[in-house]
Enzyme design. Sequence first.
Site, PDB file in Angstrom:
ATOM      1  N   HIS A  20      42.492  28.082 -16.439  1.00 52.39           N
ATOM      2  CA  HIS A  20      43.329  28.872 -16.106  1.00 52.39           C
ATOM      3  C   HIS A  20      42.925  30.150 -16.527  1.00 52.39           C
ATOM      4  O   HIS A  20      42.957  31.218 -15.903  1.00 52.39           O
ATOM      5  CB  HIS A  20      44.896  28.504 -16.363  1.00 52.39           C
ATOM      6  CG  HIS A  20      45.271  27.353 -15.854  1.00 52.39           C
ATOM      7  ND1 HIS A  20      45.623  27.073 -14.348  1.00 52.39           N
ATOM      8  CD2 HIS A  20      45.259  25.956 -16.486  1.00 52.39           C
ATOM      9  CE1 HIS A  20      45.942  25.723 -14.559  1.00 52.39           C
ATOM     10  NE2 HIS A  20      45.759  25.171 -15.556  1.00 52.39           N
ATOM     11  N   ASP A 116      49.769  32.764 -12.677  1.00 49.69           N
ATOM     12  CA  ASP A 116      48.921  31.740 -12.203  1.00 49.69           C
ATOM     13  C   ASP A 116      50.053  30.731 -11.759  1.00 49.69           C
ATOM     14  O   ASP A 116      51.188  30.694 -11.802  1.00 49.69           O
ATOM     15  CB  ASP A 116      47.873  31.447 -13.097  1.00 49.69           C
ATOM     16  CG  ASP A 116      48.308  30.605 -14.397  1.00 49.69           C
ATOM     17  OD1 ASP A 116      49.439  30.108 -14.504  1.00 49.69           O
ATOM     18  OD2 ASP A 116      47.501  30.582 -15.248  1.00 49.69           O
TER      19      ASP A 116
END
Length: 325
Positions: A20, A116
Amino acid sequence: MEVQTTKIHAALLASPGIGHLVPVLELGKRLVTQLDFQVTIFVVGAEPSVLESQLQNFPKSSIFNVVSLPPVDISGLVDPNASIVTKIIVMMRESVPDLRSEISVLKLRPTVLIVDLFGTEALRLADELNMLNYVLIASNAWFLAATTYFPTIDGKQEDEHIIQQKPLIIPGCKPVRFEDTLEAFLVKNDELYLEYLRIGLEIPAADGILVNTWEDLEAKTLQSMRDTKMLGRVTRVPIYPIGPLVREVKSPALENPVLDWLDNQPTESVIYVSFGSGGTLSAKQMTELAWGLELSQQRFIWVIRPPVENDTVMLCILLGRRKWM
């Protein structure tokens, strides 16, 4: 009279895990170098040493501002045996108050928030602070299609996919075979299942979705998500393919025996096996997968993550090298 212009200030929120963090850092670099944004990146759950090692990949450490949010204790909020994804989701939820505090003390308030996949609960914070908000999908458009469509299907469709193991039919997109479906959807009303349903519903609530893909790669899926007669009736917001978000490899890294071996293989003949930052397998699973790869008679490169038993690692190395290297 000279007109004063102010750079757009974007805040980016990265979930725990290298898988991520890296796409968020790469997106931040693009916003700075290509669009002349000012960028502040908020990072959750990253070890200082890991974060510093990732920042060394950038030519200037001051290309953007990076803020590590304080670690949060989720031990009383989640079962110790819960999946790593569930723990990340809870950690992101508990980090929202700290994100609010850090944004409030910035001299120049961001006008855009980009989160995200696991940071969608922060979208409400963006509304509260009068910021535009976007979701970054570091995976592909097909993953986005499945994630946003699944929460909208009826019980009959869900049972056909999960119980009867029929393909999930997504309007205008390639169906998802049961064997390829998201693990989060396999156990109905499990905590992970409920969290993913929420995420799938929250993504279209953003002002736009940034996807790590490009038009020519997934033209059919992207077209469906923009067509209000197909999947567009679910997504409802602009979809921006911004990929590929990849990290440039420095030339010394190219001097690698694995890459040298790859150069000597026929085109498109090697399988790359990796389960990401949270994909640790048991020793028994590793052994089974190793034998499966060997018996497939396919060339492969396998990224193995600890913890695994030493004899399992040795078995994997022997299988890989005995036939291919």
